[in-house]
Design a protein around this motif. Sequence first.
Motif, PDB file in Angstrom:
ATOM      1  N   TRP A   1       0.828  -1.218  -0.098  1.00  0.00           N
ATOM      2  CA  TRP A   1       0.029  -0.112  -0.013  1.00  0.00           C
ATOM      3  C   TRP A   1       0.955   1.194   0.021  1.00  0.00           C
ATOM      4  CZ3 TRP A   1      -4.762   0.458   3.589  1.00  0.00           C
ATOM      5  CH2 TRP A   1      -5.655   1.554   3.480  1.00  0.00           C
ATOM      6  N   TRP A   2       1.960   1.341   0.984  1.00  0.00           N
ATOM      7  CA  TRP A   2       2.891   2.349   1.058  1.00  0.00           C
ATOM      8  C   TRP A   2       3.500   2.818  -0.375  1.00  0.00           C
ATOM      9  CZ3 TRP A   2       3.561   5.995   4.378  1.00  0.00           C
ATOM     10  CH2 TRP A   2       4.686   6.944   4.224  1.00  0.00           C
ATOM     11  N   HIS A   3       3.796   1.651  -1.119  1.00  0.00           N
ATOM     12  CA  HIS A   3       4.486   2.143  -2.450  1.00  0.00           C
ATOM     13  C   HIS A   3       3.374   2.131  -3.596  1.00  0.00           C
ATOM     14  CE1 HIS A   3       8.615   1.709  -0.712  1.00  0.00           C
ATOM     15  NE2 HIS A   3       7.993   0.421   0.009  1.00  0.00           N
ATOM     16  N   THR A   4       2.234   2.354  -3.417  1.00  0.00           N
ATOM     17  CA  THR A   4       1.157   2.262  -4.487  1.00  0.00           C
ATOM     18  C   THR A   4       0.739   3.458  -4.328  1.00  0.00           C
ATOM     19  OG1 THR A   4       0.906   0.060  -4.148  1.00  0.00           O
ATOM     20  CG2 THR A   4      -0.842   1.322  -5.154  1.00  0.00           C
ATOM     21  N   ARG A   5       0.668   4.324  -5.581  1.00  0.00           N
ATOM     22  CA  ARG A   5       0.039   5.541  -5.861  1.00  0.00           C
ATOM     23  C   ARG A   5      -1.652   5.497  -5.547  1.00  0.00           C
ATOM     24  NH1 ARG A   5       1.146   8.330 -11.286  1.00  0.00           N
ATOM     25  NH2 ARG A   5      -0.642   7.093 -12.017  1.00  0.00           N
ATOM     26  N   GLU A   6      -2.186   6.414  -4.707  1.00  0.00           N
ATOM     27  CA  GLU A   6      -3.376   6.363  -4.139  1.00  0.00           C
ATOM     28  C   GLU A   6      -4.260   7.095  -5.161  1.00  0.00           C
ATOM     29  OE1 GLU A   6      -4.437   7.189  -0.227  1.00  0.00           O
ATOM     30  OE2 GLU A   6      -2.947   5.695   0.529  1.00  0.00           O
ATOM     31  N   ILE A   7      -3.772   8.121  -5.978  1.00  0.00           N
ATOM     32  CA  ILE A   7      -4.819   8.857  -6.820  1.00  0.00           C
ATOM     33  C   ILE A   7      -4.121   8.900  -8.296  1.00  0.00           C
ATOM     34  CG2 ILE A   7      -5.589  10.231  -4.909  1.00  0.00           C
ATOM     35  CD1 ILE A   7      -3.624  12.647  -5.981  1.00  0.00           C
TER      36      ILE A   7
END
Length: 423
Positions: A39-45
């Motif tokens: 999650w931390w390394h994945t772009r959220e938007i």
Amino acid sequence: MLDLHRELYLLLVKKENKIWSVSEQETIDNDIKAILERWWHTREIHFEKPSIESERNNLLHYFTKVFPLALEISDKRLKYTWQAMGFDPGRLSSPAQFPVLKFGSWVGGDRDGHPFVTGQVTKNTLLSHRKAAISILKDALVNLAARTPFSDTQHTVPDILSNAIQRYIAIMDKAAAEALKRNPGEPWRQFINLVVAKLDNTLEGNFEKLSPNSWYAAPTDLQKDLDIIKQSMLETGMSRIVEDLIFPIERKLQCFGFHLAALDIRQNSEFHEKALEQLLKAASIEDWEYSTWNEKKRIEFLNHELQSNRPFAVSWGAIGPEADQLIDCYRVVRDHAMVYGYEGIGSFIVSMTRNLSDLLVVYLFFREMGMQHMPFQIVPLFEIIDDLQKSHEILDSFLLHPFTQSKNKDRHTIQEVMLGYSD
């Protein structure tokens, strides 16, 4: 991101169970930490405006992953609360006694100011909805087959089940041979495998290449096969299995059908005016500038035209940008409805509805495409203060109009009305 959220949710639910040993709890914790790191390394938007396809895929996530589960939870809560309040459990014993939940969307059908929503986009969206709905049902039936390995050596197989299997052997041919070979001596699984094979044919859609009755023309046909499974189980004393395993499939079929969600078709009243002008001009109508007419003249013209089934365009070549787009959209809807039924089509929404003529003109477009017999509802979307203040007058005129009355006379109709948020 949605998939990560779901993975994390399932692990948190799993972690709440007290049965795990210390080492098993540590394994769950490590799995959670791994998800958090992903999650931390994945772009959220998104950095770019999402495409219609990505919007649709996002929506399908909820339709296929969230809503079916929410339906099951809702039904269980209703059933538990019903009994806890002391009401007769027999009053909630079949899906027909439960509230029908219906779902809708306009992603892929909303053309109001959206130039990228083409006829092809709408066609793909309707087919995506259909494919997703049938896949939900297929997955549920595959799961059912895995959980019903009941042997014919332990039960007297009811005639209704053995007769259905024999009937499908004649219809399904190769698929029937594979189903019988896969689970010898397990008639319930064999029949469910035949139902799954028939659903596969339904999903494929190339009906002209298939033998007659080897696919489901409508959800009611699948329900008849579920009734066979249910009745044969009840005859063999499997009432709890029916309630636990068959009921949730029936509810999915009842609420999602083969269409998943009704796709609304939305367009602006001004766009409709331009499209009609182009049709009138193509038909060599002398006074074709519809946008310059007052409301009285528009109503007189529409009332006169709606008494005839004659279209304006004999052939739909290039008429004009708005007319061409409208014809393309309505053709897609008509063709889909003729092959797959009406359930997948929602309302025809007219945004910026200002007068009665803005609604009646859609009837004229229905006539143009030979859709006047189809049960689609026209829905006003009132958006500005002036239109909201006279909305009751527009609705009275629309609901009392002879053409509306004629369309609604054989149906129990609830009129949908939309209120915009502009004002």
